[in-house]
Write a protein that holds these residues in place. Structure first.
Motif, PDB file in Angstrom:
ATOM      1  N   GLY A   1      13.921 -22.963  33.686  1.00 55.18           N
ATOM      2  CA  GLY A   1      15.299 -23.078  33.236  1.00 55.18           C
ATOM      3  C   GLY A   1      15.533 -23.996  32.058  1.00 55.18           C
ATOM      4  O   GLY A   1      16.675 -24.223  31.671  1.00 55.18           O
ATOM      5  N   TRP A   2      14.469 -24.529  31.488  1.00 55.23           N
ATOM      6  CA  TRP A   2      14.666 -25.346  30.310  1.00 55.23           C
ATOM      7  C   TRP A   2      13.964 -24.719  29.099  1.00 55.23           C
ATOM      8  O   TRP A   2      13.062 -23.890  29.247  1.00 55.23           O
ATOM      9  CB  TRP A   2      14.184 -26.783  30.531  1.00 55.23           C
ATOM     10  N   ILE A   3      14.419 -25.127  27.921  1.00 56.57           N
ATOM     11  CA  ILE A   3      13.761 -24.737  26.680  1.00 56.57           C
ATOM     12  C   ILE A   3      13.421 -26.008  25.916  1.00 56.57           C
ATOM     13  O   ILE A   3      14.058 -27.044  26.101  1.00 56.57           O
ATOM     14  CB  ILE A   3      14.635 -23.801  25.814  1.00 56.57           C
ATOM     15  N   ILE A   4      12.383 -25.905  25.068  1.00 54.73           N
ATOM     16  CA  ILE A   4      11.923 -27.078  24.338  1.00 54.73           C
ATOM     17  C   ILE A   4      11.969 -26.780  22.845  1.00 54.73           C
ATOM     18  O   ILE A   4      11.456 -25.754  22.400  1.00 54.73           O
ATOM     19  CB  ILE A   4      10.480 -27.463  24.748  1.00 54.73           C
ATOM     20  N   ALA A   5      12.611 -27.659  22.099  1.00 52.51           N
ATOM     21  CA  ALA A   5      12.672 -27.521  20.645  1.00 52.51           C
ATOM     22  C   ALA A   5      11.932 -28.684  19.992  1.00 52.51           C
ATOM     23  O   ALA A   5      11.669 -29.713  20.628  1.00 52.51           O
ATOM     24  CB  ALA A   5      14.126 -27.468  20.174  1.00 52.51           C
ATOM     25  N   ASP A   6      11.614 -28.506  18.696  1.00 47.48           N
ATOM     26  CA  ASP A   6      10.669 -29.404  18.022  1.00 47.48           C
ATOM     27  C   ASP A   6      11.334 -30.545  17.254  1.00 47.48           C
ATOM     28  O   ASP A   6      10.848 -30.947  16.194  1.00 47.48           O
ATOM     29  CB  ASP A   6       9.736 -28.601  17.116  1.00 47.48           C
ATOM     30  N   ALA A   7      12.415 -31.091  17.786  1.00 47.90           N
ATOM     31  CA  ALA A   7      13.016 -32.297  17.217  1.00 47.90           C
ATOM     32  C   ALA A   7      13.141 -33.332  18.328  1.00 47.90           C
ATOM     33  O   ALA A   7      13.891 -33.120  19.285  1.00 47.90           O
ATOM     34  CB  ALA A   7      14.392 -32.003  16.631  1.00 47.90           C
ATOM     35  N   GLY A   8      12.401 -34.416  18.198  1.00 48.71           N
ATOM     36  CA  GLY A   8      12.414 -35.427  19.253  1.00 48.71           C
ATOM     37  C   GLY A   8      12.992 -36.730  18.762  1.00 48.71           C
ATOM     38  O   GLY A   8      13.748 -36.778  17.778  1.00 48.71           O
ATOM     39  N   LEU A   9      12.620 -37.790  19.439  1.00 43.19           N
ATOM     40  CA  LEU A   9      13.259 -39.075  19.147  1.00 43.19           C
ATOM     41  C   LEU A   9      12.788 -39.678  17.827  1.00 43.19           C
ATOM     42  O   LEU A   9      13.351 -40.693  17.391  1.00 43.19           O
ATOM     43  CB  LEU A   9      13.096 -40.034  20.328  1.00 43.19           C
ATOM     44  N   LYS A  10      11.806 -39.051  17.160  1.00 45.32           N
ATOM     45  CA  LYS A  10      11.468 -39.465  15.797  1.00 45.32           C
ATOM     46  C   LYS A  10      12.376 -38.800  14.766  1.00 45.32           C
ATOM     47  O   LYS A  10      12.277 -39.109  13.574  1.00 45.32           O
ATOM     48  CB  LYS A  10      10.008 -39.152  15.490  1.00 45.32           C
ATOM     49  N   ALA A  11      13.214 -37.879  15.195  1.00 38.64           N
ATOM     50  CA  ALA A  11      14.147 -37.205  14.286  1.00 38.64           C
ATOM     51  C   ALA A  11      15.577 -37.713  14.445  1.00 38.64           C
ATOM     52  O   ALA A  11      16.479 -37.246  13.743  1.00 38.64           O
ATOM     53  CB  ALA A  11      14.105 -35.700  14.513  1.00 38.64           C
ATOM     54  N   PHE A  12      15.775 -38.674  15.372  1.00 40.01           N
ATOM     55  CA  PHE A  12      17.126 -39.168  15.671  1.00 40.01           C
ATOM     56  C   PHE A  12      17.130 -40.691  15.747  1.00 40.01           C
ATOM     57  O   PHE A  12      16.136 -41.304  16.127  1.00 40.01           O
ATOM     58  CB  PHE A  12      17.602 -38.627  17.024  1.00 40.01           C
ATOM     59  N   GLY A  13      18.267 -41.281  15.423  1.00 37.44           N
ATOM     60  CA  GLY A  13      18.525 -42.645  15.844  1.00 37.44           C
ATOM     61  C   GLY A  13      18.934 -42.600  17.303  1.00 37.44           C
ATOM     62  O   GLY A  13      19.884 -41.913  17.654  1.00 37.44           O
ATOM     63  N   MET A  14      18.201 -43.314  18.146  1.00 36.48           N
ATOM     64  CA  MET A  14      18.402 -43.178  19.593  1.00 36.48           C
ATOM     65  C   MET A  14      19.165 -44.351  20.194  1.00 36.48           C
ATOM     66  O   MET A  14      19.356 -44.411  21.403  1.00 36.48           O
ATOM     67  CB  MET A  14      17.047 -43.041  20.283  1.00 36.48           C
ATOM     68  N   ASP A  15      19.613 -45.302  19.373  1.00 37.68           N
ATOM     69  CA  ASP A  15      20.262 -46.507  19.897  1.00 37.68           C
ATOM     70  C   ASP A  15      21.592 -46.202  20.577  1.00 37.68           C
ATOM     71  O   ASP A  15      22.040 -46.967  21.428  1.00 37.68           O
ATOM     72  CB  ASP A  15      20.477 -47.518  18.784  1.00 37.68           C
ATOM     73  N   HIS A  16      22.255 -45.127  20.206  1.00 38.52           N
ATOM     74  CA  HIS A  16      23.496 -44.723  20.877  1.00 38.52           C
ATOM     75  C   HIS A  16      23.245 -43.613  21.890  1.00 38.52           C
ATOM     76  O   HIS A  16      24.175 -42.952  22.335  1.00 38.52           O
ATOM     77  CB  HIS A  16      24.536 -44.239  19.858  1.00 38.52           C
ATOM     78  N   GLY A  17      21.987 -43.383  22.240  1.00 38.55           N
ATOM     79  CA  GLY A  17      21.671 -42.387  23.247  1.00 38.55           C
ATOM     80  C   GLY A  17      21.240 -41.058  22.660  1.00 38.55           C
ATOM     81  O   GLY A  17      21.041 -40.919  21.451  1.00 38.55           O
ATOM     82  N   ASN A  18      21.071 -40.093  23.542  1.00 42.64           N
ATOM     83  CA  ASN A  18      20.563 -38.775  23.167  1.00 42.64           C
ATOM     84  C   ASN A  18      21.496 -38.061  22.202  1.00 42.64           C
ATOM     85  O   ASN A  18      22.709 -38.284  22.229  1.00 42.64           O
ATOM     86  CB  ASN A  18      20.421 -37.902  24.414  1.00 42.64           C
ATOM     87  N   PRO A  19      20.958 -37.166  21.400  1.00 39.43           N
ATOM     88  CA  PRO A  19      21.812 -36.236  20.672  1.00 39.43           C
ATOM     89  C   PRO A  19      22.518 -35.291  21.640  1.00 39.43           C
ATOM     90  O   PRO A  19      22.231 -35.286  22.840  1.00 39.43           O
ATOM     91  CB  PRO A  19      20.824 -35.477  19.781  1.00 39.43           C
TER      92      PRO A  19
END
Lengths: 334, 334
Positions: free
Chosen positions: B249-267
């Motif tokens: 039931g899940w899908i995985i895409a190729d943008a992880g926490l190296k593609a986001f600022g994570m200090d305010h939490g998940n995208p």
């Protein structure tokens, strides 16, 4: 001539060479040579990878096509594994005459992409419990046959027990790793091939089931991994300059959340508490406030090595306060 | 010829040009021309800054010496403010003949550094409540005199009410901003000069006290600022490719926490829930699982624009699914 860290523009990313070399030695004592396939996603530097290759580790693990391209450009071509699924396979196929490249596949679509992109070798990626990539173990033999039918060499299987890296109790880590790896070994027996690849820094010595371990963080470490009972110590810090001292009892340094991976929380500081991070600042509450002056330098420990490294252009290798070498972090981006 | 986003290597950082232009127009309606000093720390691109200059905003605000250097190299030299304290002033002094550069100071040490580094103009940075840089308001007149004695032009004061940006209730935001700015205005009256600089995206229209507002996030926005009652909408997203679909039931895409600022939490994701981020993956729980295939593309919203932008090499400007321009993110690092 070695420079002092006081001459560096801040923030700067430091590797303590004493701790770093001790980490490599501790790893080699358990996993010498090809028993370790160092994961470059944690360190993202071909200079660092060359240092590991000189220590006997000639196969590397990567997380992105860009990392594979950089390793090939650096001549580290012996045995490269992209341990993630990708559809961006033409970039890898274009390097197939220059390097031995193997790619993880977990579906008919990724097998087709590997084949049409010119990739020659694959591992069947098996889900061993982490809710991420990897096929159902029961589907692995079918995918192995599909890959061979598509003209791909099937070198074996991989399965990453990432959900077990931070299990604090060692006995529990041993048992749950064995359960996960039993799934992988059963798939390996049916898929065939010589390679059973898995593991990471958290399970490097409890995963005795794989033919090779994919660890990367052990070399530099972070405060999260440092909570475990591992024989590795923190070698990576961010150097910052104190730019303001408030009479209210805090000091501010010039390394903020753009200098750290923040997904595991704030960095840590040996001389007091981290109050909070802003984009380009960190507000610190020192244990002994009176001793701090504008211009002083602080070293901060990262909570998560991989995304911290990916924020910086280069490592400064230091012996105490002396900069002894500089390594470019040249495997960043995608 | 415009390319499709389906031709982009992922992860890719997208600017929706319709939302972006609407954000600029909404800002200009309140703060035209020099009433706004756009903060480049949020966008880190001289191409984007040039676009704002063409819209009438000729003064810029920066957070690092590197940003100032890049703006000068791009010819955006009219009126540049480094709104942070720094001791790395020689880099700024070296540009003093080519650009009008003003630097924030809040101590005798930063005044001395500005003077010896060849900086010509300063603002006295006053603490208005955020536990970060800025002098005690009562100390501002003394520092102003000290700066003048050191040969520096004192253009006025600045004070950043960063602790009030996310106050949800507008009435409270108005009142607390007024309280903070009263501290700044009192200091301004004693320090002298024409400039009273402060504010940000969260207070852009409630801070009616400053002569100029330092806002940057409004142009691209993020899910955190989108919670407020602001006339700006999300223009920034990360494009990723689905690389694996699990029968669980899940899908995985190729943008992880190296593609986001994570200090305010998940995208965030409009088509389902974000389960968790790994270094180079995001595991998503789609609302309608059955429709997703390997190779599909997803757009993810960042929780914090500034550190997300700083992880990428370039913006892809898109109109729907068409890529209409590419802007380098050339003001990164330090």
């Amino acid at each position: 001539m070695a420079r002092s860290i006081h001459d560096l523009t801040t923030p700067a990313l430091l590797i303590d060479t004493t701790a770093f070399e001790a980490n490599l030695a501790a790893m080699d004592a358990v996993l010498p040579g090809e028993a370790l396939r160092p994961h470059v996603k944690a360190t993202k530097s071909t200079a660092l990878a060359r240092h590991l290759a000189a220590g006997g580790h000639h196969g590397f693990c990567a997380a992105t096509p860009r990392e594979i391209e950089g390793l090939v450009a650096a001549g580290l071509t012996d045995d490269l594994l992209l341990a993630n699924e990708t559809l961006d396979t033409a970039r890898l196929g274009a390097l197939a005459d220059r390097a031995n490249i193997t790619v993880a596949v977990d579906s008919d679509e990724t097998i087709a992409a590997a084949s049409t992109g010119g990739v020659r070798s694959v591992l069947i990626d098996v889900n061993v419990g982490l809710p991420r990539c990897g096929c159902d173990p029961a589907d692995a033999p079918r995918l192995g046959e599909a890959a061979r039918s598509a003209g791909l060499e099937v070198r074996g299987v991989m399965g990453y027990e990432g959900h077990l890296m931070m299990v604090a109790d060692r006995t529990e880590r041993v048992e749950r790793t064995a359960e996960a790896m039993n799934l992988l070994l059963a798939a390996a027996a049916e898929v065939g091939g010589d390679v059973v690849s898995g593991g990471g820094t958290g399970t490097f010595d409890v995963n005795t089931h794989c033919t090779e371990i994919q660890a990367g963080s052990y070399a530099l470490m972070d405060t999260d991994y440092a909570k475990l009972d591992l024989p590795f110590s923190k070698a990576l810090s961010v150097l910052a300059t104190v730019v303001s001292v408030s009479a209210k009892g805090w000091i501010i340094a010039d390394a903020g959340l753009k200098a750290f991976g923040m997904d595991h929380g704030n960095p840590s500081w040996d001389d007091g508490e981290v109050f909070f991070c802003s984009d380009e600042h960190i507000t610190l509450l020192p244990n002994t406030f009176e001793s701090w002056r504008v211009g002083d330098r602080v070293r901060l420990w990262s909570a998560h090595v991989d995304p911290t490294v990916a924020r910086h252009e280069r490592f400064q290798l230091v012996n105490g306060d002396q900069v002894v070498d500089t390594w470019e972090i040249d495997l960043r981006h995608w």
